[in-house]
Enzyme design. Structure first.
Site, PDB file in Angstrom:
ATOM      1  N   SER A  28      -4.526   7.864  16.896  1.00  0.00           N
ATOM      2  CA  SER A  28      -3.733   8.912  16.250  1.00  0.00           C
ATOM      3  C   SER A  28      -3.710  10.128  17.161  1.00  0.00           C
ATOM      4  CB  SER A  28      -4.403   9.270  14.917  1.00  0.00           C
ATOM      5  OG  SER A  28      -4.006  10.534  14.460  1.00  0.00           O
ATOM      6  N   TYR A  77     -11.141  11.829   9.059  1.00  0.00           N
ATOM      7  CA  TYR A  77     -10.113  11.072   9.790  1.00  0.00           C
ATOM      8  C   TYR A  77     -10.168  11.413  11.280  1.00  0.00           C
ATOM      9  CZ  TYR A  77      -5.360   9.244  10.739  1.00  0.00           C
ATOM     10  OH  TYR A  77      -4.284   8.543  11.222  1.00  0.00           O
TER      11      TYR A  77
HETATM   12  P1  NAP Z   1      -0.026   2.886   5.121  1.00  0.00           P
HETATM   13  O1  NAP Z   1       1.462   2.871   5.016  1.00  0.00           O
HETATM   14  O2  NAP Z   1      -0.819   3.639   4.104  1.00  0.00           O
HETATM   15  O3  NAP Z   1      -0.543   1.359   5.188  1.00  0.00           O
HETATM   16  C1  NAP Z   1      -1.916   1.101   5.274  1.00  0.00           C
HETATM   17  C2  NAP Z   1      -2.142  -0.386   5.435  1.00  0.00           C
HETATM   18  O4  NAP Z   1      -3.562  -0.588   5.603  1.00  0.00           O
HETATM   19  C3  NAP Z   1      -1.733  -1.193   4.220  1.00  0.00           C
HETATM   20  O5  NAP Z   1      -1.206  -2.436   4.633  1.00  0.00           O
HETATM   21  C4  NAP Z   1      -3.052  -1.381   3.475  1.00  0.00           C
HETATM   22  O6  NAP Z   1      -3.113  -2.556   2.712  1.00  0.00           O
HETATM   23  C5  NAP Z   1      -4.006  -1.531   4.645  1.00  0.00           C
HETATM   24  N1  NAP Z   1      -5.393  -1.278   4.279  1.00  0.00           N
HETATM   25  C6  NAP Z   1      -5.950  -0.118   3.813  1.00  0.00           C
HETATM   26  N2  NAP Z   1      -7.263  -0.302   3.591  1.00  0.00           N
HETATM   27  C7  NAP Z   1      -7.530  -1.604   3.919  1.00  0.00           C
HETATM   28  C8  NAP Z   1      -8.706  -2.396   3.898  1.00  0.00           C
HETATM   29  N3  NAP Z   1      -9.888  -1.889   3.499  1.00  0.00           N
HETATM   30  N4  NAP Z   1      -8.625  -3.679   4.297  1.00  0.00           N
HETATM   31  C9  NAP Z   1      -7.437  -4.214   4.716  1.00  0.00           C
HETATM   32  N5  NAP Z   1      -6.297  -3.502   4.744  1.00  0.00           N
HETATM   33  C10 NAP Z   1      -6.340  -2.215   4.349  1.00  0.00           C
HETATM   34  O7  NAP Z   1      -0.506   3.484   6.534  1.00  0.00           O
HETATM   35  P2  NAP Z   1       0.325   3.761   7.888  1.00  0.00           P
HETATM   36  O8  NAP Z   1       0.872   5.126   7.833  1.00  0.00           O
HETATM   37  O9  NAP Z   1       1.210   2.615   8.168  1.00  0.00           O
HETATM   38  O10 NAP Z   1      -0.877   3.806   8.945  1.00  0.00           O
HETATM   39  C11 NAP Z   1      -1.303   2.652   9.641  1.00  0.00           C
HETATM   40  C12 NAP Z   1      -2.260   3.073  10.760  1.00  0.00           C
HETATM   41  O11 NAP Z   1      -1.605   3.989  11.632  1.00  0.00           O
HETATM   42  C13 NAP Z   1      -3.528   3.771  10.272  1.00  0.00           C
HETATM   43  O12 NAP Z   1      -4.609   3.406  11.092  1.00  0.00           O
HETATM   44  C14 NAP Z   1      -3.198   5.237  10.468  1.00  0.00           C
HETATM   45  O13 NAP Z   1      -4.347   6.027  10.636  1.00  0.00           O
HETATM   46  C15 NAP Z   1      -2.396   5.169  11.745  1.00  0.00           C
HETATM   47  N6  NAP Z   1      -1.532   6.328  11.961  1.00  0.00           N
HETATM   48  C16 NAP Z   1      -0.541   6.643  11.062  1.00  0.00           C
HETATM   49  C17 NAP Z   1       0.281   7.733  11.333  1.00  0.00           C
HETATM   50  C18 NAP Z   1       1.411   8.125  10.427  1.00  0.00           C
HETATM   51  O14 NAP Z   1       2.052   9.144  10.704  1.00  0.00           O
HETATM   52  N7  NAP Z   1       1.715   7.364   9.393  1.00  0.00           N
HETATM   53  C19 NAP Z   1       0.074   8.500  12.479  1.00  0.00           C
HETATM   54  C20 NAP Z   1      -0.956   8.151  13.353  1.00  0.00           C
HETATM   55  C21 NAP Z   1      -1.746   7.044  13.077  1.00  0.00           C
HETATM   56  P3  NAP Z   1      -2.770  -2.558   1.107  1.00  0.00           P
HETATM   57  O15 NAP Z   1      -1.271  -2.482   1.058  1.00  0.00           O
HETATM   58  O16 NAP Z   1      -3.319  -3.848   0.635  1.00  0.00           O
HETATM   59  O17 NAP Z   1      -3.430  -1.352   0.532  1.00  0.00           O
END
Ligand code: NAP
Length: 256
Positions: free
Chosen positions: A147, A160
């Protein structure tokens, strides 16, 4: 030249791929020819995602593994099961993650541990199980989704920030021990990407304005912006890139 980015026949596991960034990365890897294993904890959501993927990429190319990335026993059993019944895991994307927003003085130990477990310890647990198999074969790719907070802090997301900073050094630690065994382990650090995780921020005019002003590219990222870099780090094109973090953030970490 195109063969450099070809993932035909390779098996990729993407944690947290039932939605958001993980789903887009899994689709990108499948577009590049990989067979993919989708993961999440919510079985219904995972099944729905799997159905959508199978319509696009075919039944044989898409599998689902429902397990909690923070549970060592579930991880070990799921990785063993995938290796035995689906095939060798050539690419692992440690993507599952969550956010918790609260001033540091108010953060409970329980919430601190929950964020560290999902955003950092999970990469150790899944990475270790997958690496046991990859090292035996002498090849493999692990991509840890970092991130902007791998590099920069902001108020109200301390756990985080600590987890994502730790993930950079876990990427280096994995490299120190496993690169000589033929593995490439790198980080991919998205900037502010419009997903479910960030929807509340997109809807907040003040925060949205800050993002637009603070990002040299002048916009939020999209999940599609991450696909090319993910395919690159999963493919033979990155064969001599080890222990790096690739920031895909519209330039946010390049300027003050
Ligand atoms: P998201 O839309 O909230 O999706 C999270 C995913 O992780 C879902 O598929 C969820 O599964 C799964 N998950 C959560 N806890 C879990 C667990 N204990 N075991 C297995 N699966 C689990 O998140 P996102 O925004 O796509 O983010 C994905 C990654 O990118 C994260 O590491 C986040 O920190 C990183 N990131 C995001 C952003 C951003 O702007 N969005 C920026 C930088 C980095 P369920 O559907 O089953 O809950």
């Amino acid at each position: 030249m195109t063969g450099l980015f070809d993932l035909s026949g390779r098996l990729a596991v993407v944690t947290g791929s039932s939605r958001g960034i993980g789903s887009a990365i899994a689709a990108g890897l499948a577009e590049a020819g990989a067979r993919v294993v989708l993961n999440g904890v919510d079985e219904t959501r995972l099944r729905r995602a799997c159905d959508v993927f199978r319509e696009q990429f075919g039944h044989q190319a898409v599998h689902a593994a429902c397990f909690d990335v923070t549970d060592a026993a579930q991880v070990a059993s799921a990785v063993a099961d995938i290796e035995t019944s689906i095939g060798p895991i050539e690419v692992l994307v440690n993507n599952a993650g969550l956010q918790h927003r609260e001033p540091l003085l108010d953060v409970s130990v329980e919430n601190w541990k929950r964020v560290i477990d999902v955003d950092l310890t999970s990469a150790f647990l899944v990475g270790r199980e997958v690496a046991r198999h990859q090292l035996r074969r002498g090849s493999g790719k692990i991509i840890n989704i970092c991130s902007v907070q791998t590099d920069l802090a902001r108020p109200s997301i301390a756990a985080y920030t600590a987890a994502k900073g730790g993930l950079r050094n876990l990427t280096r630690a994995m490299t120190a021990e496993w690169a000589c065994g033929g593995l490439q382990i790198n980080g991919l650090a998205p900037g502010y990407i419009h997903t479910e995780m960030t929807q509340a921020l997109v809807d907040d005019p003040e925060f949205n304005g800050w993002i637009l002003g603070r990002t040299p590219a002048g916009r939020w990222g999209t999940v599609d912006d991450l696909v090319g870099p993910a395919v690159f780090l999963a493919s033979p094109a990155s064969a001599y890139i080890n222990g790096q973090v690739l920031f895909v953030d519209g330039g946010m970490t390049a300027v003050v």
